[in-house]
Motif scaffolding. Structure first.
Motif, PDB file in Angstrom:
ATOM      1  N   VAL A   1      -7.325   8.562  -5.635  1.00 35.21           N
ATOM      2  CA  VAL A   1      -7.271   9.772  -5.406  1.00 35.21           C
ATOM      3  C   VAL A   1      -8.566  10.506  -5.308  1.00 35.21           C
ATOM      4  O   VAL A   1      -9.562   9.996  -6.043  1.00 35.21           O
ATOM      5  CB  VAL A   1      -6.509  10.568  -6.546  1.00 35.21           C
ATOM      6  CG1 VAL A   1      -4.959  10.340  -6.324  1.00 35.21           C
ATOM      7  CG2 VAL A   1      -7.009  10.438  -7.725  1.00 35.21           C
TER       8      VAL A   1
ATOM      9  N   ILE B   1      -2.860   4.289  -6.687  1.00 35.62           N
ATOM     10  CA  ILE B   1      -3.299   4.919  -5.507  1.00 35.62           C
ATOM     11  C   ILE B   1      -4.583   5.637  -5.532  1.00 35.62           C
ATOM     12  O   ILE B   1      -4.654   6.490  -6.712  1.00 35.62           O
ATOM     13  CB  ILE B   1      -2.059   5.804  -4.806  1.00 35.62           C
ATOM     14  CG1 ILE B   1      -0.837   5.083  -4.691  1.00 35.62           C
ATOM     15  CG2 ILE B   1      -2.689   6.565  -3.662  1.00 35.62           C
ATOM     16  CD1 ILE B   1       0.219   5.986  -4.226  1.00 35.62           C
TER      17      ILE B   1
ATOM     18  N   LEU C   1       2.181   3.652  -8.409  1.00 36.84           N
ATOM     19  CA  LEU C   1       1.793   4.984  -7.853  1.00 36.84           C
ATOM     20  C   LEU C   1       0.528   5.448  -8.561  1.00 36.84           C
ATOM     21  O   LEU C   1      -0.368   6.129  -7.918  1.00 36.84           O
ATOM     22  CB  LEU C   1       2.818   6.304  -8.244  1.00 36.84           C
ATOM     23  CG  LEU C   1       4.130   6.237  -7.299  1.00 36.84           C
ATOM     24  CD1 LEU C   1       5.131   7.085  -7.939  1.00 36.84           C
ATOM     25  CD2 LEU C   1       3.734   6.464  -5.846  1.00 36.84           C
TER      26      LEU C   1
ATOM     27  N   ASP D   1       0.797  -1.115  -0.078  1.00 35.50           N
ATOM     28  CA  ASP D   1       0.135   0.296   0.001  1.00 35.50           C
ATOM     29  C   ASP D   1       0.816   1.307   0.044  1.00 35.50           C
ATOM     30  O   ASP D   1       1.385   1.726   1.032  1.00 35.50           O
ATOM     31  CB  ASP D   1      -0.922   0.032   1.282  1.00 35.50           C
ATOM     32  CG  ASP D   1      -1.792   0.964   1.041  1.00 35.50           C
ATOM     33  OD1 ASP D   1      -1.828   2.048   0.160  1.00 35.50           O
ATOM     34  OD2 ASP D   1      -2.667   1.035   2.162  1.00 35.50           O
TER      35      ASP D   1
ATOM     36  N   GLU E   1      -4.536  15.984  -4.615  1.00 37.00           N
ATOM     37  CA  GLU E   1      -3.941  14.355  -4.538  1.00 37.00           C
ATOM     38  C   GLU E   1      -3.313  14.034  -5.985  1.00 37.00           C
ATOM     39  O   GLU E   1      -2.502  13.547  -5.977  1.00 37.00           O
ATOM     40  CB  GLU E   1      -4.934  13.645  -4.047  1.00 37.00           C
ATOM     41  CG  GLU E   1      -5.085  13.861  -2.601  1.00 37.00           C
ATOM     42  CD  GLU E   1      -5.962  12.717  -1.759  1.00 37.00           C
ATOM     43  OE1 GLU E   1      -6.556  12.014  -2.659  1.00 37.00           O
ATOM     44  OE2 GLU E   1      -6.163  12.707  -0.546  1.00 37.00           O
ATOM     45  N   GLN E   2      -4.127  14.439  -6.907  1.00 36.33           N
ATOM     46  CA  GLN E   2      -3.756  14.065  -8.397  1.00 36.33           C
ATOM     47  C   GLN E   2      -2.579  14.676  -8.674  1.00 36.33           C
ATOM     48  O   GLN E   2      -1.718  13.885  -9.355  1.00 36.33           O
ATOM     49  CB  GLN E   2      -5.152  14.523  -9.037  1.00 36.33           C
ATOM     50  CG  GLN E   2      -4.784  13.987 -10.713  1.00 36.33           C
ATOM     51  CD  GLN E   2      -4.302  12.712 -10.968  1.00 36.33           C
ATOM     52  OE1 GLN E   2      -5.495  11.627 -10.346  1.00 36.33           O
ATOM     53  NE2 GLN E   2      -3.393  12.161 -11.391  1.00 36.33           N
TER      54      GLN E   2
ATOM     55  N   TYR F   1       7.854   9.855  -4.947  1.00 37.10           N
ATOM     56  CA  TYR F   1       6.788  10.310  -5.473  1.00 37.10           C
ATOM     57  C   TYR F   1       6.576  11.384  -6.490  1.00 37.10           C
ATOM     58  O   TYR F   1       5.784  11.565  -7.234  1.00 37.10           O
ATOM     59  CB  TYR F   1       5.631  10.936  -4.223  1.00 37.10           C
ATOM     60  CG  TYR F   1       5.125   9.830  -3.421  1.00 37.10           C
ATOM     61  CD1 TYR F   1       3.648   9.369  -3.495  1.00 37.10           C
ATOM     62  CD2 TYR F   1       5.911   8.914  -2.466  1.00 37.10           C
ATOM     63  CE1 TYR F   1       3.165   8.419  -2.563  1.00 37.10           C
ATOM     64  CE2 TYR F   1       5.213   8.054  -1.783  1.00 37.10           C
ATOM     65  CZ  TYR F   1       3.939   7.759  -1.951  1.00 37.10           C
ATOM     66  OH  TYR F   1       3.372   6.777  -1.048  1.00 37.10           O
TER      67      TYR F   1
ATOM     68  N   LEU G   1       0.612  13.181  -7.749  1.00 41.89           N
ATOM     69  CA  LEU G   1       0.984  11.657  -8.492  1.00 41.89           C
ATOM     70  C   LEU G   1       0.845  11.996  -9.847  1.00 41.89           C
ATOM     71  O   LEU G   1      -0.295  11.590 -10.645  1.00 41.89           O
ATOM     72  CB  LEU G   1      -0.183  10.540  -7.960  1.00 41.89           C
ATOM     73  CG  LEU G   1      -0.026  10.420  -6.553  1.00 41.89           C
ATOM     74  CD1 LEU G   1      -1.354   9.379  -6.012  1.00 41.89           C
ATOM     75  CD2 LEU G   1       1.012   9.564  -6.166  1.00 41.89           C
TER      76      LEU G   1
ATOM     77  N   SER H   1       0.104   4.226  -0.268  1.00 42.50           N
ATOM     78  CA  SER H   1      -0.741   5.405   0.379  1.00 42.50           C
ATOM     79  C   SER H   1      -0.129   5.487   1.693  1.00 42.50           C
ATOM     80  O   SER H   1      -0.308   6.543   2.217  1.00 42.50           O
ATOM     81  CB  SER H   1      -2.120   5.350   0.290  1.00 42.50           C
ATOM     82  OG  SER H   1      -2.737   4.187   0.702  1.00 42.50           O
TER      83      SER H   1
ATOM     84  N   ARG I   1       3.945   7.278   2.166  1.00 44.44           N
ATOM     85  CA  ARG I   1       4.697   8.715   2.198  1.00 44.44           C
ATOM     86  C   ARG I   1       4.837   9.270   3.433  1.00 44.44           C
ATOM     87  O   ARG I   1       5.744  10.168   3.791  1.00 44.44           O
ATOM     88  CB  ARG I   1       3.569   9.389   1.297  1.00 44.44           C
ATOM     89  CG  ARG I   1       4.243  10.807   0.984  1.00 44.44           C
ATOM     90  CD  ARG I   1       3.584  11.569  -0.248  1.00 44.44           C
ATOM     91  NE  ARG I   1       4.246  12.577  -0.634  1.00 44.44           N
ATOM     92  CZ  ARG I   1       4.012  13.464  -1.840  1.00 44.44           C
ATOM     93  NH1 ARG I   1       3.258  12.886  -2.628  1.00 44.44           N
ATOM     94  NH2 ARG I   1       4.892  14.410  -2.306  1.00 44.44           N
ATOM     95  N   ASN I   2       3.737   9.071   4.399  1.00 42.78           N
ATOM     96  CA  ASN I   2       3.861   9.594   5.605  1.00 42.78           C
ATOM     97  C   ASN I   2       4.487   8.891   6.768  1.00 42.78           C
ATOM     98  O   ASN I   2       4.168   9.110   8.026  1.00 42.78           O
ATOM     99  CB  ASN I   2       2.482  10.204   6.221  1.00 42.78           C
ATOM    100  CG  ASN I   2       1.754  11.223   5.230  1.00 42.78           C
ATOM    101  OD1 ASN I   2       2.387  11.923   5.005  1.00 42.78           O
ATOM    102  ND2 ASN I   2       0.567  10.951   4.714  1.00 42.78           N
TER     103      ASN I   2
END
Length: 336
Positions: free
Chosen positions: A262, A260, A257, A216, A267-268, A245, A271, A218, A221-222
């Protein structure tokens, strides 16, 4: 090995033999892990991402020495752990622990939570009954659960609570490295966020190092500092998380990617590379020649029948792709 490096993987391979006939004659290999070299800095998080069947879990279990490796070396905290005796492996488990994917199957349903958390301490002969009881209470508080849960059985807990117990058990021996094998994939989205927050807080408080296995992107990234993208047993791209990213160099990474979800334009915009991932991942018993991804890659050419080298890109990342080399030289348009 540098002092800030806790794990060094050198040309690691794990092959499973394919046998046929009554006499079990070897006729080939399943190349589950195929020549991986990586370093993991102390206190950081390295995410290993890829589709199911890419070899992520086998790679993690090879590091944990659940499997004997076929070739290569594993250096942990300055020690070569590639070939250890049973007693040496037992001592190693105090410093390396694993959090499993499904907490419902990784916890003994016949044991109370207090017994589950105390088990690692008993196995390694750590402390007496009183000190172990104190440590168990400390562990349950560490994962933000009430002490009354210690007398419960796993079936009475929710999925998120079970995973917190799995994390607490992994922390019982004060390890330096945690291998997180898709620790949130069996949980609801809202619970996933809470587990990720807990893991991040524990890392900061206890100076833990994470190897985070996931499909995953998504989540990555964090949570992660660096990312290694695996495909059919090999790492095809290695990058810090932000560069991955913004400037993914391998078409396979771009395809991941693209998958994922959006929900808004912001968000788009994060990516920009949209490449559909068509077809199924090939069988590891019949590896494609040359670039392993060329059978599904929209940019494949005759050159891709040759295996690309794992090289440094202009973004200070690494990838194995002839297409990425052409991007750098300006021969191929990146956005299609």
């Amino acid at each position: 090995m540098a002092q800030d490096t806790v794990l060094e993987i050198n040309q690691l391979k794990k092959y499973f033999p394919i046998t046929k006939g009554f006499f079990k004659k070897k006729v080939g290999d399943v190349k589950a892990v195929d020549d991986i070299s990586l370093n993991l800095k102390r206190g950081s998080t390295l995410a290993i991402v890829g589709e199911s069947g890419s070899g992520k879990t086998t790679f993690a279990k090879s590091i944990m020495r659940f499997y004997d490796v076929t070739e290569g070396s594993i250096i942990f905290d300055g020690r070569d752990i590639t070939n250890l005796t049973a007693n040496e492996l037992k001592k190693l488990k105090q410093e390396m622990q694993m959090v499993h994917q499904d907490p419902s199957t990784s916890l003994n349903p016949r044991k109370k939570i207090k017994d589950i958390l105390e088990a690692p301490l008993k196995i390694h002969n750590i402390g007496d009954a009183k000190s172990r009881e104190a440590r168990v209470k400390e562990l349950i508080r560490l994962v933000e659960l009430p002490e009354e849960f210690l007398n419960r059985y796993p079936h009475s807990l929710s999925g998120g609570q079970k995973q917190r117990i799995g994390i607490a058990r992994a922390l019982a021996l004060n390890p330096k490295l945690l291998l997180l094998d898709e620790p949130t994939s069996a949980l609801d989205v809202s619970v996933q966020a809470k587990i990720i927050t807990l893991l991040r807080d524990l890392q900061e408080r206890l100076n833990l190092t994470y190897l985070f296995i996931t499909h995953d992107l998504s989540l990555v990234r964090n949570f992660a500092d660096n990312v290694a993208v695996m495909y059919l047993g090999s790492v095809v791209e290695y990058s810090d998380v932000e560069t991955l990213y913004k400037h993914p160099q391998n078409p396979y990474t771009q395809s991941l990617l693209s998958s994922i979800p959006v929900v808004n334009e912001n968000e788009q915009s994060m990516l920009p590379h949209k490449i559909p991932l068509d077809g199924e991942i090939p069988s590891p018993t019949k590896m494609p020649s040359g670039c392993k991804f060329h059978t599904r890659c929209p940019y494949a050419t005759e050159k891709c029948l040759e295996r690309p080298a794992f090289t440094k890109t202009k973004y200070n990342t690494y990838t194995s792709c002839h297409y990425a080399e052409e991007i750098d030289s300006g021969k191929v348009k990146l956005h299609v």
